[in-house]
Design a protein around this motif. Structure first.
Motif, PDB file in Angstrom:
ATOM      1  N   VAL A  36      -3.542  -7.603   9.090  1.00 21.51           N
ATOM      2  CA  VAL A  36      -3.024  -6.229   9.075  1.00 21.51           C
ATOM      3  C   VAL A  36      -3.409  -5.553  10.393  1.00 21.51           C
ATOM      4  O   VAL A  36      -4.591  -5.535  10.761  1.00 21.51           O
ATOM      5  N   PRO A  37      -2.447  -4.994  11.127  1.00 21.60           N
ATOM      6  CA  PRO A  37      -2.776  -4.281  12.378  1.00 21.60           C
ATOM      7  C   PRO A  37      -3.648  -3.049  12.088  1.00 21.60           C
ATOM      8  O   PRO A  37      -3.484  -2.386  11.067  1.00 21.60           O
ATOM      9  N   ILE A  38      -4.551  -2.768  13.000  1.00 22.09           N
ATOM     10  CA  ILE A  38      -5.349  -1.543  12.893  1.00 22.09           C
ATOM     11  C   ILE A  38      -4.487  -0.410  13.447  1.00 22.09           C
ATOM     12  O   ILE A  38      -4.412  -0.184  14.653  1.00 22.09           O
ATOM     13  N   SER A  39      -3.795   0.264  12.518  1.00 24.84           N
ATOM     14  CA  SER A  39      -2.843   1.312  12.905  1.00 24.84           C
ATOM     15  C   SER A  39      -2.517   2.149  11.676  1.00 24.84           C
ATOM     16  O   SER A  39      -3.014   1.879  10.570  1.00 24.84           O
ATOM     17  N   THR A  40      -1.667   3.140  11.851  1.00 26.74           N
ATOM     18  CA  THR A  40      -1.275   4.016  10.739  1.00 26.74           C
ATOM     19  C   THR A  40      -0.101   3.446   9.942  1.00 26.74           C
ATOM     20  O   THR A  40       0.436   4.129   9.065  1.00 26.74           O
ATOM     21  N   LYS A  41       0.300   2.210  10.225  1.00 26.70           N
ATOM     22  CA  LYS A  41       1.442   1.629   9.519  1.00 26.70           C
ATOM     23  C   LYS A  41       1.100   1.110   8.127  1.00 26.70           C
ATOM     24  O   LYS A  41       1.976   0.707   7.374  1.00 26.70           O
ATOM     25  N   SER A  42      -0.196   1.083   7.812  1.00 25.53           N
ATOM     26  CA  SER A  42      -0.631   0.676   6.467  1.00 25.53           C
ATOM     27  C   SER A  42      -1.895   1.463   6.122  1.00 25.53           C
ATOM     28  O   SER A  42      -2.574   1.987   7.021  1.00 25.53           O
ATOM     29  N   ILE A  43      -2.213   1.523   4.851  1.00 25.23           N
ATOM     30  CA  ILE A  43      -3.381   2.301   4.427  1.00 25.23           C
ATOM     31  C   ILE A  43      -4.675   1.641   4.882  1.00 25.23           C
ATOM     32  O   ILE A  43      -5.560   2.292   5.448  1.00 25.23           O
ATOM     33  N   SER A  44      -4.813   0.330   4.656  1.00 26.17           N
ATOM     34  CA  SER A  44      -6.041  -0.345   5.078  1.00 26.17           C
ATOM     35  C   SER A  44      -6.186  -0.317   6.589  1.00 26.17           C
ATOM     36  O   SER A  44      -7.294  -0.163   7.131  1.00 26.17           O
ATOM     37  N   GLY A  45      -5.046  -0.461   7.322  1.00 28.23           N
ATOM     38  CA  GLY A  45      -5.095  -0.395   8.778  1.00 28.23           C
ATOM     39  C   GLY A  45      -5.497   0.982   9.271  1.00 28.23           C
ATOM     40  O   GLY A  45      -6.237   1.112  10.253  1.00 28.23           O
ATOM     41  N   CYS A  46      -5.046   2.023   8.566  1.00 25.92           N
ATOM     42  CA  CYS A  46      -5.388   3.392   8.965  1.00 25.92           C
ATOM     43  C   CYS A  46      -6.860   3.689   8.697  1.00 25.92           C
ATOM     44  O   CYS A  46      -7.511   4.367   9.501  1.00 25.92           O
ATOM     45  N   VAL A  47      -7.397   3.183   7.584  1.00 21.76           N
ATOM     46  CA  VAL A  47      -8.824   3.363   7.292  1.00 21.76           C
ATOM     47  C   VAL A  47      -9.659   2.660   8.359  1.00 21.76           C
ATOM     48  O   VAL A  47     -10.691   3.178   8.801  1.00 21.76           O
ATOM     49  N   ALA A  48      -9.192   1.483   8.802  1.00 24.22           N
ATOM     50  CA  ALA A  48      -9.888   0.784   9.888  1.00 24.22           C
ATOM     51  C   ALA A  48      -9.827   1.591  11.180  1.00 24.22           C
ATOM     52  O   ALA A  48     -10.788   1.624  11.960  1.00 24.22           O
ATOM     53  N   LEU A  49      -8.692   2.263  11.403  1.00 26.24           N
ATOM     54  CA  LEU A  49      -8.508   3.043  12.629  1.00 26.24           C
ATOM     55  C   LEU A  49      -9.381   4.297  12.636  1.00 26.24           C
ATOM     56  O   LEU A  49     -10.059   4.601  13.621  1.00 26.24           O
ATOM     57  N   THR A  50      -9.376   5.025  11.537  1.00 21.81           N
ATOM     58  CA  THR A  50     -10.090   6.307  11.482  1.00 21.81           C
ATOM     59  C   THR A  50     -11.560   6.150  11.099  1.00 21.81           C
ATOM     60  O   THR A  50     -12.348   7.073  11.307  1.00 21.81           O
ATOM     61  N   LYS A  51     -11.885   4.992  10.481  1.00 23.91           N
ATOM     62  CA  LYS A  51     -13.245   4.724  10.000  1.00 23.91           C
ATOM     63  C   LYS A  51     -13.692   5.727   8.932  1.00 23.91           C
ATOM     64  O   LYS A  51     -14.868   6.045   8.797  1.00 23.91           O
ATOM     65  N   LYS A  52     -12.712   6.221   8.169  1.00 23.61           N
ATOM     66  CA  LYS A  52     -12.997   7.159   7.086  1.00 23.61           C
ATOM     67  C   LYS A  52     -12.431   6.612   5.773  1.00 23.61           C
ATOM     68  O   LYS A  52     -11.331   6.042   5.764  1.00 23.61           O
ATOM     69  N   PRO A  53     -13.165   6.782   4.660  1.00 25.77           N
ATOM     70  CA  PRO A  53     -12.673   6.278   3.366  1.00 25.77           C
ATOM     71  C   PRO A  53     -11.482   7.087   2.867  1.00 25.77           C
ATOM     72  O   PRO A  53     -11.271   8.239   3.283  1.00 25.77           O
ATOM     73  N   LEU A  54     -10.725   6.476   1.977  1.00 25.71           N
ATOM     74  CA  LEU A  54      -9.542   7.125   1.413  1.00 25.71           C
ATOM     75  C   LEU A  54      -9.502   6.855  -0.085  1.00 25.71           C
ATOM     76  O   LEU A  54      -9.679   5.729  -0.524  1.00 25.71           O
ATOM     77  N   ASN A  55      -9.257   7.901  -0.862  1.00 30.71           N
ATOM     78  CA  ASN A  55      -9.065   7.791  -2.310  1.00 30.71           C
ATOM     79  C   ASN A  55      -7.762   8.492  -2.638  1.00 30.71           C
ATOM     80  O   ASN A  55      -7.673   9.719  -2.594  1.00 30.71           O
ATOM     81  N   ILE A  56      -6.739   7.700  -2.951  1.00 32.58           N
ATOM     82  CA  ILE A  56      -5.397   8.251  -3.125  1.00 32.58           C
ATOM     83  C   ILE A  56      -4.873   7.898  -4.511  1.00 32.58           C
ATOM     84  O   ILE A  56      -5.074   6.780  -5.004  1.00 32.58           O
ATOM     85  N   SER A  57      -4.196   8.856  -5.147  1.00 32.95           N
ATOM     86  CA  SER A  57      -3.718   8.630  -6.515  1.00 32.95           C
ATOM     87  C   SER A  57      -2.328   7.997  -6.551  1.00 32.95           C
ATOM     88  O   SER A  57      -1.987   7.313  -7.506  1.00 32.95           O
ATOM     89  N   ASP A  58      -1.507   8.243  -5.506  1.00 26.14           N
ATOM     90  CA  ASP A  58      -0.152   7.670  -5.490  1.00 26.14           C
ATOM     91  C   ASP A  58       0.240   7.343  -4.060  1.00 26.14           C
ATOM     92  O   ASP A  58       0.533   8.239  -3.269  1.00 26.14           O
ATOM     93  N   VAL A  59       0.259   6.065  -3.762  1.00 26.97           N
ATOM     94  CA  VAL A  59       0.549   5.631  -2.385  1.00 26.97           C
ATOM     95  C   VAL A  59       2.001   5.886  -2.001  1.00 26.97           C
ATOM     96  O   VAL A  59       2.347   5.844  -0.816  1.00 26.97           O
ATOM     97  N   TYR A  60       2.872   6.137  -2.996  1.00 31.09           N
ATOM     98  CA  TYR A  60       4.280   6.409  -2.707  1.00 31.09           C
ATOM     99  C   TYR A  60       4.550   7.908  -2.542  1.00 31.09           C
ATOM    100  O   TYR A  60       5.705   8.314  -2.407  1.00 31.09           O
ATOM    101  N   ASN A  61       3.490   8.709  -2.562  1.00 32.63           N
ATOM    102  CA  ASN A  61       3.629  10.145  -2.366  1.00 32.63           C
ATOM    103  C   ASN A  61       3.365  10.466  -0.890  1.00 32.63           C
ATOM    104  O   ASN A  61       2.215  10.480  -0.440  1.00 32.63           O
ATOM    105  N   PRO A  62       4.414  10.739  -0.118  1.00 32.81           N
ATOM    106  CA  PRO A  62       4.229  10.936   1.335  1.00 32.81           C
ATOM    107  C   PRO A  62       3.339  12.138   1.659  1.00 32.81           C
ATOM    108  O   PRO A  62       2.600  12.112   2.641  1.00 32.81           O
ATOM    109  N   GLU A  63       3.394  13.187   0.827  1.00 34.93           N
ATOM    110  CA  GLU A  63       2.560  14.357   1.091  1.00 34.93           C
ATOM    111  C   GLU A  63       1.083  14.023   0.965  1.00 34.93           C
ATOM    112  O   GLU A  63       0.255  14.503   1.749  1.00 34.93           O
TER     113      GLU A  63
END
Length: 406
Positions: free
Chosen positions: A305-332
């Motif tokens: 997975v590229p370290i980028s904003t194109k995926s959730i795990s890649g974005c967490v790797a990029l920002t180095k911050k945890p994420l807890n999301i209830s619906d990954v299909y919710n763009p907001e």
């Protein structure tokens, strides 16, 4: 069946009415009975002497108060012991004799819930060659039925099929345990143990010393104790998770290679969380990617997975911050984490899986990224809890140190 602890030597529970003449309200008739409701039988309209009525009322209320006082006197020391205890595993096992004395019965069992297997299992039981009793959450046993419905059972004769069918047409006594432990179940008082409206277990009291049904006072005592015992089972659940966390930390630090962690330890770590899937990624700094390995039969597949904003795990790797999301299909919801974050749905399309909630933690050693841990789909609830976050943080720190030391 009736499962029980060692024999004596010599809340929101709701009771299903044992007959049509004593309907239960939403809390169960035996737990919510108002003494004033029974006064009509004493102060009947045909009685001419008001003084006699008042004496009858005073006597009835006095008896109720005395019974309530005796009930509290018997249960209060036990409640205090539970609330002040540190090790629930030891305390619950040691409560057996005290509970038998409170309920004046031959046997008492406390069951906890195994939500994964949809079973209840005994926490204070020990007999020859039997360390634990497990029952399905179903109508095939008394305690299993209470776990399934949250209702209270107060049975005169557990072998009387007609009496059981009054409660539910499919309710049965699991007689196999009576045969295995050489015990004959007769009367049974079985109550749910809730905590914050969540079922935590079941209390089962068997064979009242009188040889008859458990009286209303015992049902009230069970009501008094139910929430406290439910709280005890919550504390026990936390203790068991903490113990598994320590075991998992040890296993991680004992791993000899990163591949061993990626291939062998992902599933044991998953057992710590109420989650459907887990992926642990290590970092590939040369290619600016995170990667994982998955064993499929004899074949080992690598996920990159590229370290980028194109995926959730890649974005967490990029920002180095945890994420807890209830619906990954919710763009907001995604944009609230990062304005350019997108969910890569290609894996859902390949596997047929529907991803919803995610909890993703970076694996950091100091400021250096070692990898990412990704949990997918909380099984119970819309999103991962604060407790999940705390446990994920502990495991993420342990994984980061292990990767750093490889």
């Amino acid at each position: 069946m009736s499962i029980f602890s060692k024999l004596k030597k010599q809340d929101n529970p709701e009771e299903i009415p044992p007959n049509s003449e004593s309907p239960a309200d939403s809390n169960g008739s035996e737990f919510s009975e108002d003494p004033s409701e029974r006064l009509s039988s004493i102060c009947s309209p045909d009685t001419d002497a008001p003084a006699l009525n008042r004496r009858a009322v005073d006597k009835t209320l006095g008896e109720e108060a005395e019974r309530g006082r005796r009930s509290s006197d018997r249960t209060r020391p036990l409640i205090n012991k539970i609330l002040s205890g540190e090790s629930m595993a030891n305390i619950l096992f040691c409560l057996t004799d005290e509970l038998k004395n409170i309920f004046d019965c031959q046997a008492v069992t406390i069951y906890a819930i195994d939500r994964e297997k949809r079973q209840i299992y005994s926490k204070n039981f020990k007999a020859d060659k039997v360390e634990e009793i497990r029952l399905d959450i179903s109508t095939r046993s008394l305690a299993g039925f209470v776990a399934a419905t949250g209702k209270t059972l107060n049975i005169t004769d557990a072998y009387d099929d007609k009496e059981l069918k009054i409660y539910h047409p499919d309710l049965k006594l699991d007689k196999a345990w009576d045969l295995q432990i050489n015990f004959k179940t007769k009367s049974a008082l079985v109550v749910a143990l809730p905590y914050n409206k969540r079922l935590m277990g079941v209390l089962e009291c068997l064979n009242h010393d009188s040889g008859e049904k458990f009286g209303d006072g015992y049902a009230r005592q069970a009501k008094e104790l139910s929430t406290t015992l439910g709280h005890a089972l919550v504390k026990l659940e936390v203790e068991e998770i903490e113990s598994r966390l320590r075991d998992t930390e040890h296993a991680i630090h004992s791993a000899e290679t990163i591949d061993e962690i990626l291939l062998e330890l992902q599933q044991p770590i998953l057992q710590l969380f109420d989650s459907e899937l887990i992926t642990i990624y290590a970092v590939d700094e040369i290619h600016n990617e995170i990667y994982s390995k998955v064993k499929s039969g004899e074949q080992i597949n690598k996920i990159r997975v590229p370290i980028s904003t194109k995926s959730i795990s890649g974005c967490v790797a990029l920002t180095k911050k945890p994420l807890n999301i209830s619906d990954v299909y919710n763009p907001e919801e995604l944009k609230s984490y990062h304005p350019e974050l997108n969910f890569d749905s290609s894996w859902d399309k390949k596997t047929g899986l529907r991803t919803k909630s995610m909890l993703v933690y970076p694996l950091l050693q100091g400021e250096s990224l070692m990898g990412v841990m990704q949990l997918v789909n909380k099984k119970r609830g819309d999103r991962f809890t604060d407790c999940d976050e705390r446990n994920a943080k502990i495991i993420a720190q342990t994984l980061a140190l292990a990767f750093f030391n490889q």
